[in-house]
Design a protein around this motif. Structure first.
Motif, short mmCIF file in Angstrom:
data_model
loop_
_atom_site.label_atom_id
_atom_site.label_comp_id
_atom_site.label_asym_id
_atom_site.label_seq_id
_atom_site.Cartn_x
_atom_site.Cartn_y
_atom_site.Cartn_z
N LEU A 1 -16.48 -32.46 22.83
CA LEU A 1 -15.38 -31.86 23.73
C LEU A 1 -13.97 -32.24 23.21
N GLY A 2 -13.83 -33.53 23.03
CA GLY A 2 -12.38 -33.90 22.34
C GLY A 2 -12.09 -33.38 21.23
N LEU A 3 -12.94 -33.31 20.23
CA LEU A 3 -12.61 -32.86 18.93
C LEU A 3 -12.17 -31.28 19.21
N ALA A 4 -12.98 -30.70 19.88
CA ALA A 4 -12.97 -29.10 20.22
C ALA A 4 -11.76 -28.95 20.81
N MET A 5 -11.11 -29.71 21.63
CA MET A 5 -9.74 -29.49 22.43
C MET A 5 -8.81 -29.75 21.51
N TYR A 6 -8.75 -30.94 20.73
CA TYR A 6 -7.79 -30.99 19.67
C TYR A 6 -7.53 -29.80 18.74
N TYR A 7 -8.75 -29.25 18.25
CA TYR A 7 -8.82 -28.40 17.33
C TYR A 7 -8.07 -26.91 18.08
N GLY A 8 -8.38 -26.70 19.49
CA GLY A 8 -7.82 -25.75 20.11
C GLY A 8 -6.09 -25.82 19.98
#
Length: 241
Positions: free
Chosen positions: A83-90
């Motif tokens: 989720l952290g990876l996805a949030m920073y990607y967004g």
């Protein structure tokens, strides 16, 4: 002794943010050998230290989430890292979209402050972990400082590329302050272990994203050789600890 050593390293982190704009040997495009090696060091730190450490944090997560629907979900900590990876990607996609919409090719003020808020939390957690998680011995603290100080130079280059003058005016000062605030919080009190476990998982995911987004784009002409040397060199150091 470890208290004062952690303070020294916290000040070192802050100085890196404040002084990175003057590091002329660091070039973004074509990508300098140093930045590619820095990416290798950061990846090694994540896979050899941070991700294995998540298994310990999983126990803190399970004590809280192993009830109700959480009882049917395994490896909560790795889902949080994802989720952290996805949030920073967004967030990175939002920055790029904003830059395309602006005439001067800089992200909007609103996006800048959102970007800053996310990395302020990122840095505050690193400052907190410096005194709370890595203080078992001086060498552990040193390797933590080595990996993340190099990573901070990469982050500074990325933020300066996205936000230019406004980052040099406000951003680097705020990120330097975040490190010291995080360290001061860790020195004064111990934050709830569940909360820290969640943030560490987010940190792991975000470091992976931040490294890969800097190394993968073809136009940056990254050096695979430098990346491999940084990766192998830091891995050997960790294994010799």
């Amino acid at each position: 002794m470890t208290f004062w050593l952690s303070l020294l390293f916290a000040v070192g982190f802050a100085l890196i943010h404040l002084c990175s704009k003057y590091m002329r040997f660091v070039k973004d495009a074509p990508r300098s050998w140093f930045l590619s090696a820095a990416g290798g060091v950061a990846v090694s730190y994540v896979f050899m230290h941070l991700l294995p450490d998540l298994s310990h944090h999983q126990q803190d997560i399970e004590r809280v989430l192993n009830r109700g629907i959480g009882e049917y979900v395994e490896n909560h900590i790795y889902l949080l890292a994802l989720l952290g990876l996805a949030m920073y990607y967004g967030l990175e996609r939002l920055v790029k979209k904003s830059k395309k919409q602006q005439a001067d090719k800089k992200a909007s003020q609103g996006v800048f402050w959102l970007h800053m808020a996310s990395f302020f939390l990122y840095n505050a957690l690193i400052g907190y972990l410096l005194i709370r998680e890595e203080s078992g011995n001086g060498w552990g603290m040193f390797f933590y400082f080595l990996a993340l100080s190099i990573h901070f130079i990469t982050i500074d280059q990325s933020m300066r590329r996205d936000h230019r003058d406004v980052y040099d005016k406000y951003g680097r000062v705020l990120l330097a302050a975040a490190i010291l605030i995080g360290w001061g919080t860790g020195a004064a009190m111990k934050v709830n272990s569940f909360f820290i476990s969640v943030l560490v998982a987010f940190l792991a995911g975000s470091i992976i994203l931040n490294v890969l987004k800097e190394e993968l784009p073809e136009e940056k002409e990254s050096s695979f050789g430098a990346f491999s040397i940084g990766l192998a060199g830091y891995t050997v150091l960790l294994m010799l600890m």
